[in-house]
Design a protein around this motif. Structure first.
Motif, PDB file in Angstrom:
ATOM      1  N   TYR A  48     -22.917  -3.468  11.891  1.00  0.00           N
ATOM      2  CA  TYR A  48     -22.572  -2.132  11.433  1.00  0.00           C
ATOM      3  C   TYR A  48     -23.186  -1.905  10.059  1.00  0.00           C
ATOM      4  CZ  TYR A  48     -19.330  -1.067  15.208  1.00  0.00           C
ATOM      5  OH  TYR A  48     -18.787  -0.784  16.440  1.00  0.00           O
ATOM      6  N   LEU A  49     -24.158  -0.993  10.018  1.00  0.00           N
ATOM      7  CA  LEU A  49     -24.851  -0.677   8.777  1.00  0.00           C
ATOM      8  C   LEU A  49     -24.757   0.823   8.515  1.00  0.00           C
ATOM      9  CD1 LEU A  49     -28.088  -2.843   9.228  1.00  0.00           C
ATOM     10  CD2 LEU A  49     -26.007  -3.424   7.964  1.00  0.00           C
ATOM     11  N   PRO A  50     -24.720   1.221   7.253  1.00  0.00           N
ATOM     12  CA  PRO A  50     -24.615   2.644   6.937  1.00  0.00           C
ATOM     13  C   PRO A  50     -25.858   3.419   7.388  1.00  0.00           C
ATOM     14  CG  PRO A  50     -24.088   1.296   5.024  1.00  0.00           C
ATOM     15  CD  PRO A  50     -24.677   0.381   6.045  1.00  0.00           C
ATOM     16  N   PHE A  51     -25.614   4.539   8.066  1.00  0.00           N
ATOM     17  CA  PHE A  51     -26.674   5.460   8.458  1.00  0.00           C
ATOM     18  C   PHE A  51     -26.096   6.859   8.342  1.00  0.00           C
ATOM     19  CE2 PHE A  51     -29.426   7.396  11.934  1.00  0.00           C
ATOM     20  CZ  PHE A  51     -30.598   7.352  11.183  1.00  0.00           C
ATOM     21  N   PHE A  52     -26.645   7.657   7.463  1.00  0.00           N
ATOM     22  CA  PHE A  52     -26.063   8.943   7.109  1.00  0.00           C
ATOM     23  C   PHE A  52     -24.614   8.775   6.639  1.00  0.00           C
ATOM     24  CE2 PHE A  52     -29.748  10.643   9.199  1.00  0.00           C
ATOM     25  CZ  PHE A  52     -29.953  11.872   8.577  1.00  0.00           C
ATOM     26  N   GLY A  53     -24.374   7.693   5.913  1.00  0.00           N
ATOM     27  CA  GLY A  53     -23.066   7.474   5.324  1.00  0.00           C
ATOM     28  C   GLY A  53     -21.993   7.024   6.281  1.00  0.00           C
ATOM     29  N   ARG A  54     -22.355   6.728   7.515  1.00  0.00           N
ATOM     30  CA  ARG A  54     -21.394   6.293   8.518  1.00  0.00           C
ATOM     31  C   ARG A  54     -21.841   4.971   9.129  1.00  0.00           C
ATOM     32  NH1 ARG A  54     -16.525   9.149   8.660  1.00  0.00           N
ATOM     33  NH2 ARG A  54     -16.899  11.395   8.577  1.00  0.00           N
ATOM     34  N   PRO A  55     -20.896   4.075   9.480  1.00  0.00           N
ATOM     35  CA  PRO A  55     -21.287   2.791  10.075  1.00  0.00           C
ATOM     36  C   PRO A  55     -21.875   2.976  11.475  1.00  0.00           C
ATOM     37  CG  PRO A  55     -18.902   3.067  10.133  1.00  0.00           C
ATOM     38  CD  PRO A  55     -19.437   4.205   9.318  1.00  0.00           C
ATOM     39  N   ALA A  56     -23.056   2.424  11.669  1.00  0.00           N
ATOM     40  CA  ALA A  56     -23.748   2.527  12.959  1.00  0.00           C
ATOM     41  C   ALA A  56     -24.152   1.125  13.399  1.00  0.00           C
ATOM     42  CB  ALA A  56     -24.980   3.424  12.832  1.00  0.00           C
ATOM     43  N   LEU A  57     -23.818   0.776  14.630  1.00  0.00           N
ATOM     44  CA  LEU A  57     -24.133  -0.555  15.143  1.00  0.00           C
ATOM     45  C   LEU A  57     -25.645  -0.658  15.357  1.00  0.00           C
ATOM     46  CD1 LEU A  57     -22.594  -3.109  15.867  1.00  0.00           C
ATOM     47  CD2 LEU A  57     -22.430  -2.283  18.216  1.00  0.00           C
ATOM     48  N   THR A  58     -26.274  -1.540  14.602  1.00  0.00           N
ATOM     49  CA  THR A  58     -27.736  -1.560  14.486  1.00  0.00           C
ATOM     50  C   THR A  58     -28.281  -2.958  14.757  1.00  0.00           C
ATOM     51  OG1 THR A  58     -27.549   0.147  12.771  1.00  0.00           O
ATOM     52  CG2 THR A  58     -29.670  -0.995  12.962  1.00  0.00           C
ATOM     53  N   SER A  59     -29.329  -3.030  15.553  1.00  0.00           N
ATOM     54  CA  SER A  59     -29.946  -4.324  15.862  1.00  0.00           C
ATOM     55  C   SER A  59     -30.730  -4.857  14.672  1.00  0.00           C
ATOM     56  CB  SER A  59     -30.886  -4.184  17.064  1.00  0.00           C
ATOM     57  OG  SER A  59     -31.576  -5.398  17.298  1.00  0.00           O
ATOM     58  N   THR A  60     -30.526  -6.139  14.379  1.00  0.00           N
ATOM     59  CA  THR A  60     -31.311  -6.805  13.337  1.00  0.00           C
ATOM     60  C   THR A  60     -32.445  -7.628  13.948  1.00  0.00           C
ATOM     61  OG1 THR A  60     -29.796  -8.702  13.345  1.00  0.00           O
ATOM     62  CG2 THR A  60     -29.332  -6.936  11.766  1.00  0.00           C
ATOM     63  N   VAL A  61     -32.610  -7.549  15.265  1.00  0.00           N
ATOM     64  CA  VAL A  61     -33.628  -8.357  15.949  1.00  0.00           C
ATOM     65  C   VAL A  61     -35.045  -8.087  15.425  1.00  0.00           C
ATOM     66  CG1 VAL A  61     -34.762  -8.776  18.169  1.00  0.00           C
ATOM     67  CG2 VAL A  61     -32.270  -8.766  18.024  1.00  0.00           C
ATOM     68  N   PRO A  62     -35.455  -6.802  15.214  1.00  0.00           N
ATOM     69  CA  PRO A  62     -36.820  -6.597  14.699  1.00  0.00           C
ATOM     70  C   PRO A  62     -37.081  -7.355  13.395  1.00  0.00           C
ATOM     71  CG  PRO A  62     -35.917  -4.538  15.492  1.00  0.00           C
ATOM     72  CD  PRO A  62     -34.793  -5.519  15.515  1.00  0.00           C
ATOM     73  N   ALA A  63     -36.112  -7.320  12.475  1.00  0.00           N
ATOM     74  CA  ALA A  63     -36.284  -8.036  11.204  1.00  0.00           C
ATOM     75  C   ALA A  63     -36.298  -9.543  11.430  1.00  0.00           C
ATOM     76  CB  ALA A  63     -35.172  -7.651  10.234  1.00  0.00           C
ATOM     77  N   GLU A  64     -35.456 -10.019  12.336  1.00  0.00           N
ATOM     78  CA  GLU A  64     -35.427 -11.454  12.629  1.00  0.00           C
ATOM     79  C   GLU A  64     -36.760 -11.929  13.197  1.00  0.00           C
ATOM     80  OE1 GLU A  64     -32.116 -11.659  15.247  1.00  0.00           O
ATOM     81  OE2 GLU A  64     -30.635 -11.276  13.665  1.00  0.00           O
ATOM     82  N   LEU A  65     -37.357 -11.103  14.059  1.00  0.00           N
ATOM     83  CA  LEU A  65     -38.669 -11.448  14.611  1.00  0.00           C
ATOM     84  C   LEU A  65     -39.730 -11.508  13.518  1.00  0.00           C
ATOM     85  CD1 LEU A  65     -38.662  -9.250  17.842  1.00  0.00           C
ATOM     86  CD2 LEU A  65     -38.650 -11.748  17.767  1.00  0.00           C
TER      87      LEU A  65
END
Length: 305
Positions: free
Chosen positions: A211-228
């Protein structure tokens, strides 16, 4: 998460089959119209259909959840702009050569372009991240035609009938294509290890994400691209195909390369950069996605559904 066709109930299969027939018929009919009229015609059609199929309701709810400061007139305008952009994008994805020619003619700029060229010269892999914004495939098409070895990760659609011809359409722009899942991940990793580039649309609700902030609201976001990017020492660069005011042409913007640190910090940088782009072109993001579920299911206290 999409399920196999064999796992769908009879009513689900019937619903998906009927909607696919309608969409394919609409796309097939519009393909009889010259491209310069077809794209705005599809935009007009989606504007008319949007309130009937629930698009406006979803857009209004997302905007109320994230931008309660907007006036009702601004929200009405964005409902129409979002539907128009979705319709135009759908027409373009199925257009083939006329769309590729527009993408090839697009101006490409931004601080990340030099990093992209450097990575190609060094044989270093690149993870490009984008969102459902403007026409995300315009940027991929531009890079393919510039000679970049582009692979793309895509997410299977819930409608199995529509998914088959949709994947065929987007694959025509360039291959390889990797379906989200275990097999697709293995193939994508092999592509990265060989020094290839991959493009990932990274703004969907992602089970197993953070859950990361997106437009000030928590949004469930994949970290896979950064991990790759971290694991395979790939350059990590946001990219966008932004629609011009004429509705037909694009500017491809390659944002500044995101420095390697940790997956959450890097992913948050992607979210922040995409949010800035959206705020500059609010009608070009796909506000009809359920980006903020399940928290989104608790309405803003001032919102009346």
């Amino acid at each position: 998460m999409p399920v196999a066709q064999s796992e769908l109930t009879f009513s689900q299969r019937a619903k998906y089959f009927a909607s696919n027939v309608v969409l394919r018929g609409l796309i097939g009919t519009l393909k009889l119209i010259p491209y310069r009229w077809r794209v705005p015609a599809m935009g007009w059609t989606l504007r008319k259909l949007a309130p009937l199929v629930g698009f406006h309701k979803r857009v209004r709810r997302n905007l109320q959840y994230t931008r309660p400061d907007l006036s009702s007139q601004e929200v009405d305008r964005l409902c129409h702009e979002v539907a128009d952009n979705v319709g135009r994008t759908l027409a373009e994805l199925y257009a083939g050569v006329p769309f590729w020619e527009r993408a090839k003619a697009a101006d490409i700029s931004g601080p990340g372009l030099a990093a992209l060229e450097t990575a190609r010269a060094e044989g270093r892999p690149v993870v490009l991240v984008t969102g459902h914004f403007g026409n995300y495939d315009a940027a991929r098409s531009k890079l393919v035609q510039m000679g970049f070895n582009m692979g793309s990760l895509y997410r299977r659609m819930a409608n199995p009938y529509f998914n088959d011809h949709y994947v065929k359409a987007i694959s025509a722009t360039g291959k390889p294509m990797f379906e989200q899942g275990k097999r697709g991940m293995v193939e994508m990793v092999r592509h990265l290890k060989a020094g290839g580039n991959i493009a990932i649309v990274a703004d969907m609700h992602a089970m197993g994400g953070q859950y990361l902030p997106f437009f000030g609201r928590p949004a469930l976001t994949s970290t896979v691209p950064a991990e790759l990017a971290l694991k395979y020492k790939a350059a990590f660069i946001p990219i966008y195909g932004i629609r011009r005011e004429n509705g037909m042409d694009f500017d491809v913007v390659v944002a500044e390369e995101i420095a390697h640190s940790d997956p959450i910090t890097m992913t948050q940088a992607v979210c922040d950069d995409l949010e800035r782009r959206i705020r500059d072109h609010m009608g070009q993001w796909f506000w009809l996605h359920r980006r903020w579920k399940p928290m989104h299911d608790t309405p803003h206290p001032d919102y009346q559904d």
